[in-house]
Design a protein around this motif. Structure first.
Motif, short mmCIF file in Angstrom:
data_model
loop_
_atom_site.label_atom_id
_atom_site.label_comp_id
_atom_site.label_asym_id
_atom_site.label_seq_id
_atom_site.Cartn_x
_atom_site.Cartn_y
_atom_site.Cartn_z
N PRO A 217 -5.53 2.82 0.38
CA PRO A 217 -4.24 2.27 1.10
C PRO A 217 -3.63 2.94 2.42
O PRO A 217 -3.36 2.36 3.09
CB PRO A 217 -3.05 2.90 -0.15
N GLU A 218 -4.19 4.24 2.41
CA GLU A 218 -3.86 4.90 3.96
C GLU A 218 -4.70 4.17 5.16
O GLU A 218 -4.12 3.82 6.21
CB GLU A 218 -4.35 6.29 3.88
N CYS B 170 0.69 -1.30 -0.25
CA CYS B 170 0.06 0.22 -0.12
C CYS B 170 0.73 1.42 -0.06
O CYS B 170 0.46 2.25 -0.51
CB CYS B 170 -0.91 -0.02 1.16
N SER B 171 1.98 1.08 0.61
CA SER B 171 2.92 2.39 0.75
C SER B 171 3.46 2.55 -0.55
O SER B 171 3.53 3.57 -1.25
CB SER B 171 3.97 2.35 1.68
N ALA C 49 -9.97 -4.89 5.39
CA ALA C 49 -8.96 -4.04 4.79
C ALA C 49 -8.82 -4.80 3.40
O ALA C 49 -8.60 -3.92 2.31
CB ALA C 49 -7.76 -4.00 5.62
N CYS C 50 -8.56 -6.08 3.30
CA CYS C 50 -8.28 -6.81 2.07
C CYS C 50 -9.53 -6.48 1.17
O CYS C 50 -9.04 -6.15 -0.03
CB CYS C 50 -8.19 -8.17 2.38
N LEU C 51 -10.66 -6.61 1.42
CA LEU C 51 -11.92 -6.39 0.58
C LEU C 51 -12.01 -4.97 0.27
O LEU C 51 -12.35 -4.73 -1.12
CB LEU C 51 -12.98 -7.10 1.39
N THR C 52 -11.77 -4.09 1.21
CA THR C 52 -11.92 -2.52 0.60
C THR C 52 -10.84 -2.38 -0.31
O THR C 52 -10.81 -1.50 -1.30
CB THR C 52 -12.05 -1.50 1.80
N LEU C 53 -9.61 -2.89 -0.09
CA LEU C 53 -8.41 -2.61 -1.11
C LEU C 53 -8.79 -2.94 -2.28
O LEU C 53 -8.50 -2.44 -3.36
CB LEU C 53 -7.11 -2.99 -0.24
N GLU C 54 -9.46 -4.03 -2.41
CA GLU C 54 -9.56 -4.80 -3.64
C GLU C 54 -10.77 -4.13 -4.48
O GLU C 54 -10.77 -3.52 -5.65
CB GLU C 54 -10.02 -6.36 -3.59
N LYS C 55 -11.90 -3.67 -3.88
CA LYS C 55 -12.91 -3.31 -4.17
C LYS C 55 -12.87 -1.64 -4.75
O LYS C 55 -13.07 -1.39 -5.66
CB LYS C 55 -14.38 -3.41 -3.38
N ASN C 56 -12.25 -1.01 -3.79
CA ASN C 56 -12.27 0.47 -3.68
C ASN C 56 -10.92 0.84 -4.15
O ASN C 56 -10.86 2.31 -4.51
CB ASN C 56 -12.79 0.98 -2.37
N CYS C 57 -10.17 0.34 -4.66
CA CYS C 57 -8.74 0.66 -5.00
C CYS C 57 -7.93 -0.15 -6.24
O CYS C 57 -7.97 0.26 -7.28
CB CYS C 57 -7.86 0.81 -3.92
N VAL C 58 -7.65 -1.27 -6.04
CA VAL C 58 -6.98 -2.07 -6.90
C VAL C 58 -7.63 -2.32 -8.41
O VAL C 58 -7.20 -2.20 -9.39
CB VAL C 58 -6.56 -3.39 -6.37
N ARG C 59 -9.00 -2.50 -8.22
CA ARG C 59 -9.78 -2.86 -9.39
C ARG C 59 -9.93 -1.61 -10.29
O ARG C 59 -9.91 -1.85 -11.37
CB ARG C 59 -11.11 -3.20 -8.97
N GLY C 60 -9.66 -0.33 -9.86
CA GLY C 60 -9.86 0.85 -10.39
C GLY C 60 -8.34 1.51 -10.91
O GLY C 60 -8.50 2.42 -11.36
N ILE C 61 -7.43 0.58 -10.76
CA ILE C 61 -5.99 1.39 -10.81
C ILE C 61 -5.73 1.46 -12.32
O ILE C 61 -5.91 0.43 -13.22
CB ILE C 61 -4.83 0.60 -10.08
N THR C 62 -5.25 2.62 -12.73
CA THR C 62 -4.89 2.77 -14.18
C THR C 62 -3.35 3.07 -14.48
O THR C 62 -3.02 3.83 -13.30
CB THR C 62 -5.76 3.88 -14.92
N ALA C 63 -2.84 2.81 -15.45
CA ALA C 63 -1.39 3.26 -15.61
C ALA C 63 -1.33 4.48 -16.57
O ALA C 63 -2.16 4.64 -17.68
CB ALA C 63 -0.52 1.95 -16.33
N ASN C 64 -0.28 5.32 -16.18
CA ASN C 64 0.04 6.53 -16.96
C ASN C 64 1.17 6.09 -17.77
O ASN C 64 2.37 6.33 -17.65
CB ASN C 64 0.67 7.71 -15.98
#
Length: 479
Positions: free
Chosen positions: A335-336, A297-298, A384-399
């Motif tokens: 992540p925080e 997460c860091s 924490a694992c579930l919210t990280l998956e649902k609310n963060c990792v799934r929506g990550i995009t690359a620049n």
């Protein structure tokens, strides 16, 4: 009783008589514990896994004692029926003792004994508190002690928590693995000590996060196996006093059937009654998980920093406004929060370690704080694992363009050219690039150190991010 007072019944314990609400399924022991331990504000009712574990144990014990001919079928059936109702969710609001308590869990055990006894009495056609027909200690607690019931219940509750956490970790691992595939063609610079190192793909970076979770799922499964060894039948200190000689084997068999968990009786019940090693081991695994998850997460926070003055390599989903004063600011809040759960789990591990160490002679009196800490760690880490998956990792995009640009302008890329231009030439190129701000590729071509087609082939993602055969021998060092 005054006109406005609620009806009560009188119960008695070694302290004396006490009025208990007439409609309450708990009794005098529970009521005194509520008054004695106003500590956390979190009661047994907020730990349903523990309540269900206690009900399963009491049902298994009643059946074992009936099978051994020392408890009537009528009483055993009534206890069993009450326990099944509780395991289906009934009467959880009657478990009112604080999770943190003195007495090595005795108040928890008595809360269970009283609720089960009073519901069983109703099923037999008697009133609550008519203990001459079915008694919390004499019948519900037959052949038992808090010292074998409570730790066994803690292990069953922990087992349930482990299963949920394992599932949540699998969900998060899958999300990271899918991102690894999505980003498999995205070239970027790897870093060591926050300095440019050598190229890699963003997919490799995310694949690492998935792999770390996968490894810890295995460690969690190993810890779960230790949890399945119980001391039920040990009674007070492990000698089995007051229990039938065949009780330990019978109750373990019944409990395995009721819970669907393959349980084993500890080979040395005196050792097992005082040893909290399985809880320490589990807590250590949870700490291992969060240390690595927090590191991941860091990384996400660092890689998404910016958007103008940071790394800005990836974009995390915007979940909420990030500031009450700075318009347009979005923070990496998911992540925080996972970082903060990690800090809590690490602190809980210290608490569990200290509590396990503080056990004296034949019993550890501090198992309530061990459970309280484990319960929070398992519950919060799962969330924490579930919210990280649902609310963060799934929506990550690359620049993607920025990542490619950083590779092309990074001095670190010169490392990949070492086999082709030699270390001395590579050093000269790196120094000039650093001094002038020009790109490594431009300088190599200007100096004629590599043919353009060879350089292009070397700088392909597949060539840069895995072991490959050298296309041409290294050039001689510059004179």
């Amino acid at each position: 009783m005054t006109a406005n007072a609620l009806p009560t019944r009188i119960e008695h314990d070694l302290i004396g008589d006490r009025a208990v609400p007439a409609d309450a399924y708990y009794g005098v022991h529970t009521l005194r514990a509520v008054e004695n331990f106003p500590i956390s504000g979190q009661t047994l009712s907020q730990a349903p896994d523990l309540i269900n574990a206690l009900a399963a144990i009491k049902e298994a014990a009643a059946e074992a004692n009936c099978q051994l001919g020392i408890l009537s079928r009528e009483i055993a059936d009534a206890i069993g029926a009450a326990c099944r109702e509780i395991r289906e969710g009934a009467l959880h609001d009657q478990f009112i003792v604080d999770l943190i308590q003195g007495g090595a869990g005795t108040s928890t055990n008595m809360n269970a004994n009283e609720v089960i006894a009073n519901r069983a009495l109703e099923l037999m056609g008697h009133a609550k508190g008519e203990y001459q027909f079915l008694h919390p200690n004499e019948h519900v607690n037959m052949g038992q002690s808090t010292n074998d019931v409570y730790p066994t219940a803690l292990k069953l509750a922990a087992w349930a928590g482990i299963q949920r956490l394992s599932g949540a970790m699998g969900v998060l691992r899958t999300a990271f693995a899918e991102k690894a595939v999505e980003f498999s063609d995205v070239l970027k610079m790897g870093r060591t000590q926050l300095q440019d190192a050598v190229p890699m793909t963003l997919g490799q970076e995310f694949g690492t996060y998935a792999r770390m979770l996968s490894e810890d799922e295995l460690r969690l499964a190993e810890a779960a196996q230790l949890i399945c060894e119980i001391n039920l039948g040990a009674t007070a200190i492990g000698t089995g006093i007051t229990a039938h000689p065949l009780y330990a084997a019978k109750v373990c068999e019944n409990l395995s059937r009721i819970t669907g968990i393959t349980l084993i009786t500890a080979p040395d019940l005196i050792e097992a009654t005082q040893d909290c090693g399985a809880f320490v081991q589990l807590s250590g695994v949870l700490k291992r998980i969060v240390v690595k998850l927090s590191k991941s997460c860091s990384d996400l926070r660092l890689l998404s920093s910016g958007p103008r003055a940071g790394f800005n390599e990836i974009n995390l989903p915007a979940m909420q406004a990030g500031s009450s004063i700075m318009p347009g600011k979005v923070n990496p809040v998911i992540p925080e929060v996972v970082n903060q759960v990690a800090f809590e789990v690490i602190g809980n591990d210290v608490t569990i370690s200290m509590a396990a160490e503080a056990g004296q002679l034949q019993l550890n009196a501090f198992e309530p704080i061990i459970f309280y800490s484990l319960h929070r760690s398992l519950t919060h880490l799962t969330a924490a694992c579930l919210t990280l998956e649902k609310n963060c990792v799934r929506g990550i995009t690359a620049n993607r363009e920025r990542l490619r640009d950083m590779v092309e302008h990074s001095i670190g890329i010169v490392t990949a050219l070492n086999p082709y231009i030699g270390y001395s030439n590579a050093t000269e190129v790196a120094l000039e690039a650093h001094r002038t701000g020009r790109g490594v590729v431009e300088i190599v071509l200007e100096r004629g150190l590599m043919a353009p087609e060879t350089l292009k082939a070397v700088l392909q993602p597949d060539t840069l991010t895995r072991p490959t055969e050298i296309l041409v021998p290294a050039a001689k060092p510059a004179q």
